[in-house]
Motif scaffolding. Structure first.
Motif, PDB file in Angstrom:
ATOM      1  N   ILE A   1     -33.173  47.210  -6.926  1.00  0.00           N
ATOM      2  CA  ILE A   1     -32.224  46.937  -6.290  1.00  0.00           C
ATOM      3  C   ILE A   1     -30.924  46.461  -7.158  1.00  0.00           C
ATOM      4  N   LEU A   2     -31.519  45.634  -7.957  1.00  0.00           N
ATOM      5  CA  LEU A   2     -30.431  45.010  -8.988  1.00  0.00           C
ATOM      6  C   LEU A   2     -29.756  46.292  -9.854  1.00  0.00           C
ATOM      7  N   ALA A   3     -30.680  47.135 -10.113  1.00  0.00           N
ATOM      8  CA  ALA A   3     -30.001  48.191 -10.863  1.00  0.00           C
ATOM      9  C   ALA A   3     -28.970  49.077 -10.076  1.00  0.00           C
ATOM     10  N   VAL A   4     -29.348  49.037  -8.807  1.00  0.00           N
ATOM     11  CA  VAL A   4     -28.379  49.891  -7.943  1.00  0.00           C
ATOM     12  C   VAL A   4     -27.096  49.383  -7.650  1.00  0.00           C
ATOM     13  N   THR A   5     -27.101  47.902  -7.602  1.00  0.00           N
ATOM     14  CA  THR A   5     -26.036  47.159  -7.606  1.00  0.00           C
ATOM     15  C   THR A   5     -25.161  47.327  -8.999  1.00  0.00           C
ATOM     16  N   LYS A   6     -25.941  47.302  -9.890  1.00  0.00           N
ATOM     17  CA  LYS A   6     -25.070  47.727 -11.342  1.00  0.00           C
ATOM     18  C   LYS A   6     -24.442  49.143 -11.203  1.00  0.00           C
TER      19      LYS A   6
ATOM     20  N   HIS B   1     -33.136  42.162  -0.557  1.00  0.00           N
ATOM     21  CA  HIS B   1     -32.747  41.592  -1.667  1.00  0.00           C
ATOM     22  C   HIS B   1     -31.536  42.120  -2.385  1.00  0.00           C
ATOM     23  N   LEU B   2     -31.112  43.619  -1.793  1.00  0.00           N
ATOM     24  CA  LEU B   2     -29.879  43.947  -2.252  1.00  0.00           C
ATOM     25  C   LEU B   2     -28.768  43.294  -1.640  1.00  0.00           C
ATOM     26  N   MET B   3     -28.911  42.918  -0.415  1.00  0.00           N
ATOM     27  CA  MET B   3     -27.799  41.915   0.307  1.00  0.00           C
ATOM     28  C   MET B   3     -27.912  40.615  -0.307  1.00  0.00           C
ATOM     29  N   ASP B   4     -28.857  40.119  -0.663  1.00  0.00           N
ATOM     30  CA  ASP B   4     -29.067  38.734  -1.473  1.00  0.00           C
ATOM     31  C   ASP B   4     -28.570  38.753  -2.964  1.00  0.00           C
ATOM     32  N   VAL B   5     -28.622  39.939  -3.525  1.00  0.00           N
ATOM     33  CA  VAL B   5     -28.284  40.041  -5.018  1.00  0.00           C
ATOM     34  C   VAL B   5     -26.448  40.324  -4.834  1.00  0.00           C
ATOM     35  N   LEU B   6     -26.266  40.888  -3.762  1.00  0.00           N
ATOM     36  CA  LEU B   6     -24.550  41.040  -3.485  1.00  0.00           C
ATOM     37  C   LEU B   6     -24.111  39.561  -3.341  1.00  0.00           C
ATOM     38  N   ALA B   7     -24.779  38.720  -2.487  1.00  0.00           N
ATOM     39  CA  ALA B   7     -24.401  37.651  -1.961  1.00  0.00           C
ATOM     40  C   ALA B   7     -24.350  36.502  -3.255  1.00  0.00           C
ATOM     41  N   ASP B   8     -25.407  36.708  -3.990  1.00  0.00           N
ATOM     42  CA  ASP B   8     -25.557  35.699  -5.260  1.00  0.00           C
ATOM     43  C   ASP B   8     -24.718  36.218  -6.302  1.00  0.00           C
ATOM     44  N   ALA B   9     -24.109  37.599  -6.351  1.00  0.00           N
ATOM     45  CA  ALA B   9     -23.178  38.137  -7.202  1.00  0.00           C
ATOM     46  C   ALA B   9     -21.771  38.005  -6.827  1.00  0.00           C
ATOM     47  N   GLN B  10     -21.193  37.079  -5.657  1.00  0.00           N
ATOM     48  CA  GLN B  10     -20.053  37.099  -5.096  1.00  0.00           C
ATOM     49  C   GLN B  10     -18.984  36.890  -6.290  1.00  0.00           C
ATOM     50  N   ASP B  11     -19.301  35.825  -6.963  1.00  0.00           N
ATOM     51  CA  ASP B  11     -18.098  35.829  -8.098  1.00  0.00           C
ATOM     52  C   ASP B  11     -18.004  36.950  -9.217  1.00  0.00           C
ATOM     53  N   ILE B  12     -19.100  37.336  -9.317  1.00  0.00           N
ATOM     54  CA  ILE B  12     -18.913  38.658 -10.204  1.00  0.00           C
ATOM     55  C   ILE B  12     -18.142  40.114  -9.546  1.00  0.00           C
ATOM     56  N   LEU B  13     -18.475  40.177  -8.184  1.00  0.00           N
ATOM     57  CA  LEU B  13     -17.516  40.906  -7.493  1.00  0.00           C
ATOM     58  C   LEU B  13     -16.305  40.815  -7.326  1.00  0.00           C
ATOM     59  N   GLU B  14     -15.650  39.439  -7.050  1.00  0.00           N
ATOM     60  CA  GLU B  14     -14.695  39.062  -6.812  1.00  0.00           C
ATOM     61  C   GLU B  14     -13.709  39.323  -8.140  1.00  0.00           C
ATOM     62  N   GLU B  15     -14.362  38.912  -9.258  1.00  0.00           N
ATOM     63  CA  GLU B  15     -13.645  39.300 -10.788  1.00  0.00           C
ATOM     64  C   GLU B  15     -13.197  40.809 -10.838  1.00  0.00           C
ATOM     65  N   LEU B  16     -14.246  41.597 -10.062  1.00  0.00           N
ATOM     66  CA  LEU B  16     -13.763  43.051 -10.094  1.00  0.00           C
ATOM     67  C   LEU B  16     -12.949  43.577  -8.849  1.00  0.00           C
ATOM     68  N   ASP B  17     -12.480  42.630  -8.234  1.00  0.00           N
ATOM     69  CA  ASP B  17     -11.972  42.914  -6.874  1.00  0.00           C
ATOM     70  C   ASP B  17     -12.512  43.895  -6.174  1.00  0.00           C
ATOM     71  N   VAL B  18     -13.919  43.498  -5.833  1.00  0.00           N
ATOM     72  CA  VAL B  18     -14.904  44.264  -5.033  1.00  0.00           C
ATOM     73  C   VAL B  18     -14.972  43.169  -3.921  1.00  0.00           C
ATOM     74  N   HIS B  19     -14.730  43.799  -2.614  1.00  0.00           N
ATOM     75  CA  HIS B  19     -14.685  42.882  -1.478  1.00  0.00           C
ATOM     76  C   HIS B  19     -16.312  43.188  -0.808  1.00  0.00           C
ATOM     77  N   PHE B  20     -17.010  41.985  -0.643  1.00  0.00           N
ATOM     78  CA  PHE B  20     -18.518  42.155   0.100  1.00  0.00           C
ATOM     79  C   PHE B  20     -18.417  41.278   1.244  1.00  0.00           C
ATOM     80  N   GLU B  21     -19.104  41.872   2.268  1.00  0.00           N
ATOM     81  CA  GLU B  21     -19.443  41.489   3.474  1.00  0.00           C
ATOM     82  C   GLU B  21     -20.674  41.672   4.149  1.00  0.00           C
TER      83      GLU B  21
END
Lengths: 524, 738
Positions: free
Chosen positions: B26-31, B51-71
């Protein structure tokens, strides 16, 4: 395998067979951590590693499987393409099985993961009982030796150690001791340092983990080829030669001289129980009952039957005499040895202070039982008094037995022992005991085996309050059944079946059902 | 706060081109999503993609840096509807959930999305919860792909193929204006592997840019006449475009072998299992080199007719390995081959089971049957393969040729050994954790029923569904997440007994508020609804929801369920703020079942999920002890001499820490209850013993760490008095000791 290619040049097989490791654990045991350690160790040692699992809801204490495959990096490079490793263990194709609990080891064998040519089976010998085993009315514990035997048959090498105890001793968890046992088994080609470096890299509770690892490592290296059977026989007390008081000595001498060998040990337990429950005179009464029963036994052919009646009665007469009343509970709760045991069970250190709060919930019935018989019965028979008093007993009483107030309350209650013979409860219990003994007496005249079964039916009377009433009600139904069955050729076997049915559920529904059948055939 | 933290692992999401990624699927899929320039991600948790949702939640900062919105969406329907952002705008969006249950919930939005089609790539990552470890009905997501015409990817289960499928999925979606589903099987989600990463990409267009310049096109809206045109568009332009893209980019793979007269066709997700099965038959190596040619369908829908015809051409027989039923792919292939007038024999579910998981062993047996029918000589190699002995014997016996005899095993055959354990190894289904706050709710319900008789109980999805298992054995049906109350709706008729339904806080916010509570108010439902509020979406891994108590930087929490319930018009509401008070819970349930008041009776039973609470409190406790602070640790115990071994307490609990052991007393045959050291002191067993008037064996031990001077003085005084009395009584006992 098949390193050489076949006749057709199209496809060339490359060397390299992975090591296959299945980990069976219950949710919360850290099976995932263990799998990750194996992967981390292998990757640091230059191996290609894959792990898979099906966490899902199984992580909530259910049984689950983690699976690891390892392949030397060199083989991957020689092949020039990444391996396609399997996502799940295949029966008959597993090199190492790690089980974090004995029955999970059994499950691995059941699923065919353990085979004589291939598999090293490493399992912890400790038991974590399943709900079905715990909730049984009698003894529902599965047979550990069946797994030990199956493991010795099924595995190439079978290592069975109490890895849970080793982990606890080191203040760690079972994944660490399993990892140690895996290292000690030398079933996979990594050295101790590879394992230990992995634990260090994980960085959490390293010293404790390494402690558990080390003891399991040594134990696995020293493990016998096949684990010995677990001794399931319960130990019975030895018959002492000396007693502290001349009058107890007299009872002891009586026991040693006048009772069959087979019954002596249990009778020692019976004597101890009746002495602690009441007094010397009560123990003498116990001996009187036993004398009567032994004579009966001798008259109706007990000797060739290993004195079955006396042996069974030695236990249950004592249990029936030393019934569980508030006085006994208060006594047991206030003993010095009990205070020590609570400290031990909570693993309190010497500088820590431990207090116990007792969860008591006496009903009006119990309180009446502890009263002088006449008073107690008067309250029980008066609807007015019942109405007035029962609200007082609707709620439980939480008693702090370590505080002076709580302790003195219980201590005084325990001191009421001297008045016990006058209580309502004692009267009730004595009558029940008498009736039971009479029925045994009547039965043994006609059917020795049925009488023995009747003695054993007393097993159902246990517990407190509602539980006690339900048990007593089942026991009474069995007594009734015994009198109806009297005269039938297989009466004893039938009563035994009924007794087992009585343990199937709380209310005794199965018992009623089977009784209806048994009695209808008895009357025709 | 989720059960598992990925704070450390998500740092790998930052790695750039050429670097090797190692980790979970799931971490690879996020990548893969970040490498594809995704603009927004949404979803609803649930195994196996929690875990994919948990990964995304924990990666919120990285997503924000890339202008990716997560809900974190309110439900799968919300997540699916979120993809509407890709309808008008060239923005890539991805959503994720557990399938097929989540797909069921999302299907309305999915059908609308698929009808109008998309401009930006729309990827739906579904975690297929099928086979061992699954917690749901066994169905196929494939049906949804077919009915709404959404392309379905089922890549080979290695990280490289999965990440490639993410990237391919977006491109395929854009090339054909069609949403794409990426199906990840339960084990693929959690597989540990490696792949070579590429750089993360920012989205070409951001959501805020789109909002600033809105676009509308009524031809994309599902309303007649556009909806009729959509159907034609689907078959006339989108489908051919998809097939073109799949073919020209080689999304499906052919691995050639030297047995040209035979072939295997398989779903990509089965690839590793098929290779192992062939290996066990001596027909492949560990690296996927196989004697039998393979056609691997990384795209399982649509089926590319030409590729099937090409693969089957000049082959005598082909075996299709298709997991699950109905056999949609088999039907499709038969139709393709028949139309092509092919005389290749197509085998499938005639040689493999129609239903059930295709484990390696099942596929090995199916392939063996296939080869026995068409090329028995090939099975000679089985004897050399690392297969179990029983397989060898059967094969060698049938070939009766020059193969070596099977090795003699001087022990019992494995099947017999395994059989000897039938009835010994106890089943071990999942259950409530140690100290779970839901256990006392069901103990209370059991006690209420003992008094008022058995009732009809409708269950829901969540940890509380473990009530249907021993020792509680409560509950008659479960109809879906948040549907506990709705599934008792029919029983809104006068009767001597009211229906009871259960719902969790997760299900309540997922849809239960409207479909269950609102419906009950509107229809003047007279039953009892118990809402179990454990502060999290606990069964899926402890994610925050609206009523969670934690403060969450990215979400609004602390919205009480009671307010919501009253807001939709429930009058009779009782909130129990400590579920461990079994007597109070039992009384409340009894009151709800007997009150004269009409309308839904809602009981909100709330206490924090113990798993999460321990994770929060344990480190603080340890720290306090270390820091010399006075703290009290509580746990429960059983007095072995008082316990009579009846186990009634266990039948009202099932707590893992409440177990049994030998009594050590020759007079007691049966094992006695025992509280082991995993006890967290929740108090349930003591409260149950009290409420059910069981027995006085239970005690609570308070262990005072770092006692104060006052504590020590008091303890000393008590010890003196109590010690004296205890010694006195012991002396009496000793006098007549034996």
């Amino acid at each position: 395998m098949n390193a050489a290619a076949g006749a057709t040049p199209g496809v060339r097989f490359h060397a390299g067979t992975p090591i296959k490791i299945a980990i069976l654990a219950m949710g919360g045991q850290g099976g995932g951590v263990l799998a990750d350690w194996v992967v981390d160790m292998a990757e640091h040692a230059g191996w290609w590693a894959q792990t898979t699992s099906v966490p899902g809801v199984a992580q909530r204490t259910g049984a689950t499987v983690y699976y690891v495959e390892l392949l030397p990096e060199g083989a991957v490079q020689a092949a020039g393409r990444p391996p396609a490793l399997a996502m799940m263990p295949t029966p008959g194709d597993v090199d190492v099985v790690l089980a974090a609990e004995l029955m999970e080891g059994g499950r691995a064998i059941q699923r065919g993961f353990v085979t004589p040519e291939r598999t090293t089976l490493i399992t912890s010998s400790h038991r974590s009982y399943a709900v079905a085993e715990k909730a049984a009315h009698g003894n529902g514990i599965a047979d550990s030796n069946a797994v030990l035997e199956a493991g010795s048959e099924a595995a190439r090498r079978f290592i069975c150690l109490d890895l849970q105890a080793m982990a606890e001793e080191a203040g760690s968890v079972i994944s660490a001791s399993l990892f140690g046992a895996l290292a000690g088994s030398e079933a996979i080609p990594f050295v101790r340092d590879d394992f230990e470096q992995t634990v260090r890299r994980a960085g959490l509770g390293v010293e404790a983990s390494l402690g558990a690892f080390a003891s399991a490592f040594e134990a696995a290296r020293a493990a016998p080829h096949a684990p010995p059977r677990l001794e399931s026989e319960r130990s019975t007390p030895e018959v002492p030669l000396q007693a502290s008081h001349p009058r107890v000595q007299a009872l002891l001498d009586d026991l040693r001289q006048n009772f069959p060998q087979q019954a002596q040990s249990m009778m020692v337990a019976g004597l101890r129980r009746t002495l602690a429950f009441q007094d010397l005179r009560y123990a003498q009464e116990y001996m009187e009952h036993m004398h009567a029963l032994r004579d009966l036994d001798a008259r109706f052919g007990g000797a060739p039957k290993h004195w079955a009646l006396t042996v069974a009665a030695a236990r249950y007469v004592a249990v029936a005499m030393a019934y569980d009343d508030v006085i006994r509970v208060a006594d047991l709760k206030t003993r010095g040895s009990r205070f020590e045991r609570v400290r031990e069970e909570t693993r309190a250190e010497s500088a820590q202070i431990v207090y116990a709060t007792e969860y008591m919930h006496p009903r009006l019935e119990e309180v009446c039982g502890a009263m002088p018989a006449r008073l107690g019965r008067a309250i029980e028979n008066s609807a007015f008094m019942q109405r007035m008093l029962s609200p007082l007993f609707r709620k439980g009483r939480y008693v702090k037995s370590g505080s002076l107030r709580g302790f003195l309350l219980l201590y005084c209650l325990a001191g009421m022992r001297r008045f016990r013979r006058g209580t309502l409860r004692h009267q009730v219990e004595q009558r029940s005991l008498r009736q039971w003994l009479e029925q045994i007496y009547d039965t043994v005249h006609h059917d020795y085996d049925l009488a023995v079964e009747l003695v054993n039916c007393r097993r159902l009377v246990k517990g407190y309050s509602d539980t006690h009433e339900r048990g007593a009600s089942k026991y009474q139904r069995l007594g009734l059944a015994a009198s109806h069955l009297l005269g039938q050729p297989d009466a004893a076997a039938q009563l035994k079946a009924l007794r087992e049915a009585a343990l199937a559920d709380s209310k005794g529904e199965k018992l009623d059902q089977m009784m209806a059948q048994a009695l209808s055939s008895a009357s025709t | 706060m989720a059960e598992r933290s990925f704070k450390k692992e998500v740092q790998q999401l930052r790695i750039g081109a050429g670097q090797e990624f190692r980790g979970e699927g799931i971490l690879a899929v996020t990548k893969g999503l970040l490498q594809s320039g995704v603009g927004y991600v949404a979803g609803y948790q649930g195994s196996p993609i929690s875990h994919l949702m948990d990964v995304l939640a924990d990666a919120q900062d990285i997503l924000e840096e890339l202008d990716v919105h997560f809900e974190a969406s309110a439900s799968e329907a919300t997540a699916a509807a979120t993809l509407a952002a890709s309808v008008m705008y060239p923005i890539r969006g991805a959503v994720t959930w557990k399938s097929t249950v989540g797909t069921n919930v999302a299907s309305d939005a999915l059908a609308n999305l698929a009808s109008g089609g998309v401009t930006g790539g729309a990827l739906i990552v579904v975690g297929e919860d099928y086979g061992e470890g699954s917690s749901i009905m066994q169905e196929r997501t494939h049906a949804f792909a077919m009915k709404s015409q959404i392309w379905l990817l089922d890549p080979r289960p290695n990280l490289e193929s999965m990440v490639k499928a993410v990237e391919d999925g977006f491109q395929l979606s854009e090339a054909s204006n069609t949403p794409v589903m990426l199906q990840l099987r339960i084990r693929s989600c959690h597989v540990h592997g490696r792949f070579i990463a590429r750089d993360n990409r920012r989205p070409a267009m951001t959501l805020s840019q789109a909002l600033a310049q809105p676009v509308r096109d009524t031809s994309r809206i599902v309303l007649p006449p556009a909806s009729f045109l959509h159907e034609h568009e689907k078959v006339e332009s989108r489908w051919p475009a998809a097939v073109d893209y799949i073919r020209s980019n080689g999304l499906n793979e052919v691995f050639d072998g030297d047995e040209q007269s035979l072939g295997l066709i398989l779903q990509g997700g089965l690839y590793n299992g098929v290779i192992r099965a062939l290996q066990l038959l001596g027909l492949a190596d560990t690296f996927g080199n196989s004697r039998i040619p393979l056609y691997v369908m990384n795209v399982t829908y649509p089926v590319v007719d030409e590729e099937i015809r090409d693969f089957c051409r000049n082959r005598k027989a082909v075996l299709l390995l298709e997991e699950g039923q109905p056999d949609y792919i088999a039907q499709n292939l038969h139709s393709i081959l028949r139309q092509a007038g092919s005389d290749t024999t197509l085998h499938g579910k005639d040689m493999l089971p129609m239903a059930g998981e295709y484990t390696t062993a099942v596929m090995r047996d199916g392939i063996q049957k296939f080869l026995a029918a068409h090329a028995p000589a090939l099975l000679q190699r089985v004897a050399e393969a690392p297969a179990p002995p029983n397989l060898r014997e059967t094969v060698v016996a049938r070939d009766k040729g020059d193969a070596p005899p099977p090795s003699v095993v001087p022990r019992k055959p494995p099947e017999m050994v395994a059989a000897s354990l039938a009835g010994v190894v106890p089943p071990r289904p999942p259950g409530f954790c140690t100290g779970c706050p839901e256990r006392p709710v069901f103990a209370a319900l059991t006690l209420a029923q003992e008094k008022l008789g058995e009732h009809h109980i409708a269950c829901d999805i969540g940890c509380h569904l473990f009530s249907i298992l021993p020792p509680f054995n409560l509950g008659a049906t479960t109809m879906g997440y948040g549907l506990g109350a709705s599934s008792a709706a029919a029983f809104n008729v006068p009767s001597s007994k009211r229906p009871i339904s259960i719902m969790g806080d997760g299900g309540f916010w997922h849809n239960g508020l409207a479909s269950g509570i609102g419906n009950a108010v509107f229809n003047k439902y007279d039953g009892v609804i118990i809402i179990v509020d454990n502060y999290y979406s606990a069964a899926t891994g402890g994610q925050d929801i609206l009523s969670s108590r934690a403060s969450n930087r990215h979400r609004s929490t602390n919205n009480p369920i009671e307010t919501a319930v009253r807001g939709v018009g429930v009058k009779w509401v009782r909130t129990l703020d400590r579920t461990y008070d079994v007597a109070k819970a039992r009384n409340t349930i009894e009151e709800a079942l007997t009150t004269a008041e009409k309308g839904p009776k809602v009981i909100i039973a709330q206490s924090e999920c113990m798993l999460n609470r321990q994770r929060r409190e344990k480190p603080l406790f340890r720290q306090a002890v270390k820091g010399g602070k006075r703290v009290v640790r509580q746990r429960f115990g059983v007095d072995p001499d008082v316990c009579s071994g009846d186990h009634a307490c266990i039948r009202l609990s099932g707590c893992p820490s409440l177990t049994i052991k030998d009594s050590g007393d020759p007079l007691k045959e049966d094992p006695i209850a025992y509280v082991d050291n995993t006890c967290v002191g929740c108090g349930n067993c003591g409260e149950v013993a009290d409420a059910a008037v069981l027995c006085p064996s239970f005690y609570r031990a308070d262990v005072i760490h770092n006692p104060s001077r006052w504590d020590q003085w008091k303890a000393g005084m008590r010890r003196r008095v109590i010690g004296y009395l205890q010694a006195r009584r012991q002396a009496q006992l000793n006098e007549y000791a034996l």
